[in-house]
Write a protein that holds these residues in place. Structure first.
Motif, short mmCIF file in Angstrom:
data_model
loop_
_atom_site.label_atom_id
_atom_site.label_comp_id
_atom_site.label_asym_id
_atom_site.label_seq_id
_atom_site.Cartn_x
_atom_site.Cartn_y
_atom_site.Cartn_z
N SER A 409 0.83 -1.21 0.00
CA SER A 409 0.00 0.00 0.00
C SER A 409 0.86 1.26 0.00
N LEU A 410 1.88 1.28 0.85
CA LEU A 410 2.71 2.48 0.97
C LEU A 410 3.51 2.75 -0.30
N SER A 411 3.97 1.69 -0.97
CA SER A 411 4.83 1.88 -2.15
C SER A 411 4.06 1.93 -3.46
N SER A 412 2.73 1.79 -3.41
CA SER A 412 1.94 1.76 -4.64
C SER A 412 1.88 3.12 -5.33
N ASP A 413 2.01 4.19 -4.56
CA ASP A 413 1.97 5.54 -5.11
C ASP A 413 3.22 6.28 -4.65
N PRO A 414 4.30 6.26 -5.47
CA PRO A 414 5.57 6.88 -5.04
C PRO A 414 5.44 8.34 -4.65
N SER A 415 4.48 9.07 -5.24
CA SER A 415 4.36 10.49 -4.93
C SER A 415 3.99 10.72 -3.46
N ARG A 416 3.33 9.73 -2.82
CA ARG A 416 2.96 9.87 -1.42
C ARG A 416 4.18 9.84 -0.50
N LEU A 417 5.29 9.29 -1.00
CA LEU A 417 6.48 9.15 -0.18
C LEU A 417 7.46 10.31 -0.35
N ASP A 418 7.15 11.24 -1.25
CA ASP A 418 8.03 12.39 -1.45
C ASP A 418 8.20 13.16 -0.15
N GLY A 419 9.43 13.46 0.20
CA GLY A 419 9.71 14.24 1.40
C GLY A 419 9.85 13.42 2.66
N TYR A 420 9.72 12.08 2.56
CA TYR A 420 9.82 11.24 3.75
C TYR A 420 11.07 10.36 3.71
N GLY A 421 12.03 10.70 2.85
CA GLY A 421 13.24 9.93 2.74
C GLY A 421 14.30 10.35 3.74
N TYR A 422 15.01 9.38 4.33
CA TYR A 422 16.04 9.64 5.32
C TYR A 422 17.26 8.78 5.05
N ILE A 423 18.36 9.19 5.61
CA ILE A 423 19.60 8.43 5.52
C ILE A 423 20.35 8.59 6.84
N GLY A 424 20.85 7.49 7.41
CA GLY A 424 21.59 7.57 8.65
C GLY A 424 20.71 7.53 9.89
N SER A 425 21.33 7.75 11.05
CA SER A 425 20.65 7.69 12.34
C SER A 425 20.43 9.09 12.89
N GLY A 426 19.50 9.22 13.84
CA GLY A 426 19.25 10.52 14.45
C GLY A 426 17.92 10.56 15.16
N THR A 427 17.59 11.72 15.71
CA THR A 427 16.32 11.92 16.40
C THR A 427 15.40 12.75 15.51
N ILE A 428 14.17 12.32 15.38
CA ILE A 428 13.20 12.99 14.52
C ILE A 428 12.07 13.53 15.38
N GLU A 429 11.74 14.81 15.20
CA GLU A 429 10.62 15.43 15.88
C GLU A 429 9.37 15.30 15.03
N ILE A 430 8.27 14.93 15.68
CA ILE A 430 6.99 14.79 14.99
C ILE A 430 6.01 15.77 15.60
N SER A 431 5.34 16.57 14.77
CA SER A 431 4.32 17.47 15.26
C SER A 431 3.04 17.24 14.45
N GLY A 432 1.97 17.93 14.85
CA GLY A 432 0.71 17.80 14.12
C GLY A 432 -0.07 16.56 14.47
N LEU A 433 0.16 16.00 15.67
CA LEU A 433 -0.55 14.80 16.09
C LEU A 433 -1.84 15.16 16.83
N THR A 434 -2.71 14.17 17.01
CA THR A 434 -3.97 14.35 17.72
C THR A 434 -3.85 13.76 19.12
N ARG A 435 -4.45 14.44 20.09
CA ARG A 435 -4.36 14.00 21.49
C ARG A 435 -4.99 12.62 21.68
N GLU A 436 -4.46 11.86 22.64
CA GLU A 436 -5.00 10.57 23.08
C GLU A 436 -5.31 9.65 21.90
N THR A 437 -4.33 9.52 21.02
CA THR A 437 -4.51 8.72 19.80
C THR A 437 -3.32 7.78 19.63
#
Length: 621
Positions: A409-437
């Motif tokens: 499902s995730l790889s069926s539409d390559p355009s959906r993955l644009d901007g989500y590519g990473y290389i190497g190790s590190g800490t990633i901050e995630i924002s825009g989440l919904t409470r108690e989910t």
């Protein structure tokens, strides 16, 4: 009977590839190919009786002869012949050069009472021109249309109906209304235009005519004729391609038959260019590069731009990485004139990108510092140089799916993955989440639309949030028509036409630490359609936080003002939202406009971030 050796040498046979060439009136370089059977070592052809003063710089190579033809400034064709000799053989070669055609446009069939047109650059497939209306306050449209199409109509009404048909098709292509397209296409005052990808050697008209807000024509249709430059294949030249392929990297080497003739080459995938489209497509590309150089303020001549930025000479090689694996491609090359015109047949070569190898990368995912609307992910990658994608989404969207189905499902539409590519190790901050989910985190090796590892996954659940006792309201007291503001600042507003100019500021309350705001397209005032968490996610990813802001938008489009403040602990207050439509009648007078230092932003349709599957703001530290 005695037999002896025959010491008679084979007789050389000398041939020219052609016996004449016809050139345009501009200066050019001509190449003649030749062949010699049984050549004598150290003996080359010679030129005889080349007496015309408009031919010069004869150069003889192993299999070709080059010389220059001076520009013909007269309107008469001229012709001369000379001989190419090799030992006892002599071949005659004729050069015919056309006279210069007066490129001053003929008087249009309709007198340009309302508009003047000045051509800055006219080339084979493009034109750069300016329209100067005699009434600076008139709103008008302008574009180039083939003369044969315009001449097929009997009067201005028929031409205008065809024009409206054209703008209607544009509206349909972009899912807009005709009124919106006309509003965005109209302009006032002097305007500059660049039109590309036209057929060479073709007659056109520049059509210019006044049009009001209701789409009614207000002037005669003014027609300014011009003819694009005709391309001529005056050079006999071919090329040899070699392609060294390593996965999606291709090292392309081009070897021309004439090491002194300038040329252009490129290599691309067949999904983007074909043998049938290559010459026209890349003549348009060359023209665009030249126009861009002048748009950026270059003072160089066209010849210098071509020599410095476009032309190649001799063997040329470049390593190119393509975005697709196991994809067919073509290389192509053709000679060009010093002015950047194609002047030979194109030579083509083919290649295919390789397959992407599987990766041994093992990806570790450790959620940490989980809050109501944010979290952190500690990512470890065992192979530091291999690419992977990382996706965060609500767990409910993936319940009951196997790893194989999730990857598919995730790889069926390559355009959906644009901007989500990473290389190497590190800490990633995630924002825009919904409470108690509950959220799931997916990671897998991925390069050039190819999955290179299995699926790695983790999960976490966000906490509740505290609503801060702070508020931030984006205030829009009044707005203005850009056409009116052009009276006080032509440079800033003169080219905008009829658009709403919306100065705004933020009013706050409580112990506020900061705020975000925006004006977005559509109606986001409905809390059932867009929760506060949704709005906050939008704003933290794409909102503004400057003290003052000036937004621009088209009239009669539904927009929503949104803003939110937060305290020193990062807790957000209530969301402010207000749906509004900016109308021409609602504009304030220019006298009410207060000049202030501001940032500016054009409100675009669908300018907000789309919510849904694969939604997260990730920033590698």
């Amino acid at each position: 009977m005695l037999a002896g050796c025959d010491t008679t040498e084979p007789v050389p046979v000398f041939r020219l590839d052609k016996d004449y060439v016809e050139t345009g009136s501009d200066s050019s370089t001509v190449t003649i190919g030749f062949s010699i059977e049984n050549p004598r070592e150290g003996i080359f052809p010679s030129i005889e009786n080349a007496n015309a003063d408009w031919l010069s710089d004869f150069e003889i190579y192993e299999s070709s002869i080059r010389f220059k033809v001076a520009a013909n400034d007269s309107s008469f064709m001229r012709e001369t012949s000379f001989y190419v000799s090799y030992l006892e053989q002599r071949e005659q070669f004729t050069v015919r050069q056309n006279g210069r055609i007066d490129d001053t446009p003929e008087p249009p069939s309709i007198v340009n009472d309302d508009f003047d047109v000045e051509i800055d650059r006219l080339r084979a497939v493009s034109i750069s021109y300016r329209v100067l209306p005699k009434d600076p306050d008139i709103a008008y449209l302008s574009r180039a249309v083939e003369k044969s199409i315009v001449d097929s109509f009997d009067n201005d009404d028929e031409i205008f109906a065809n024009e409206i048909g054209y703008y209607t098709s544009v509206a349909e292509d972009y899912s807009l209304t005709l009124e919106t397209v006309l509003e965005r296409s109209r302009t006032k005052g002097e305007s500059k235009w660049f039109i590309n990808s036209m057929p060479d050697g073709t007659d056109f008209y520049i059509l210019s005519y006044g049009i009001d807000n209701d789409g009614n024509r207000t002037t005669a249709i003014n027609k300014y004729p011009f003819t694009t430059v005709a391309l001529q294949n005056t050079v006999n030249m071919d090329f040899e391609f070699t392609f060294d392929v390593d996965e999606t990297f291709v090292n392309v080497t081009v070897t021309p038959s004439d090491p002194e003739q300038i040329y252009y080459w490129n290599a691309d995938l067949t999904r983007f260019v074909t043998e049938e489209s290559a010459v026209a497509q890349y003549q348009a590309y060359i023209d665009a590069l030249i126009d861009m150089a002048y748009w950026q303020g270059s003072s160089m001549s066209i010849e210098d731009i071509v020599a410095n930025s476009i032309a190649k000479k001799g063997v040329s090689s470049e390593l190119i990485q393509y975005p697709y694996s196991e994809a067919d491609g073509i290389g192509f090359a053709f000679a060009i004139t010093p002015e950047g015109y194609v002047c030979s047949e194109a030579t083509f070569g083919t290649f295919r990108t390789g397959a992407i190898n599987a990766s041994d990368n093992v990806i570790g995912i450790e959620p940490q510092n989980i809050q109501g609307r944010s979290a952190e992910l500690n990512i470890t990658a065992s192979v530091e140089d291999d690419w992977y994608v990382l996706i965060v989404d609500k767990a409910e969207n993936w319940e009951g799916m196997s790893d194989a189905k999730i990857l598919a499902s995730l790889s069926s539409d390559p355009s959906r993955l644009d901007g989500y590519g990473y290389i190497g190790s590190g800490t990633i901050e995630i924002s825009g989440l919904t409470r108690e989910t509950e959220y799931v985190v997916f990671a897998f090796g991925y390069e050039f639309e190819t999955v290179t590892t299995g699926l790695y996954k983790s999960s976490f659940t966000t906490t509740d949030v505290i609503t801060a006792d702070v508020s931030a309201r984006l205030v829009v007291d009044k707005y203005f028509n850009a056409e009116d503001l052009a009276e006080i600042n032509e440079r800033k507003y003169g080219s905008m036409g009829q658009m709403a100019v919306i100065p705004c500021h933020v009013e706050t309350s409580g112990d506020i630490a900061g705020y975000y705001y925006h004006i977005w397209d559509g109606n986001m005032a409905d809390e059932q359609s867009y929760s506060d968490d949704d709005i906050i996610a939008f704003l933290t990813q794409g909102g503004w936080s400057d003290e003052n802001m000036e937004f621009y938008t088209y009239f009669d489009q539904l927009r929503t003002i949104v803003s939110v403040g937060y305290d020193k602990d990062g807790n957000f207050g209530p969301v402010y939202r207000e749906a509004i439509t900016f109308t021409l009648d609602g504009c304030s007078p220019v006298s009410d406009y207060v000049v202030q230092t501001t940032h500016s932003c054009v409100i675009k349709d669908s300018s907000k971030t789309n919510m849904g599957t694969i939604h997260v703001n990730m920033k590698p530290r």
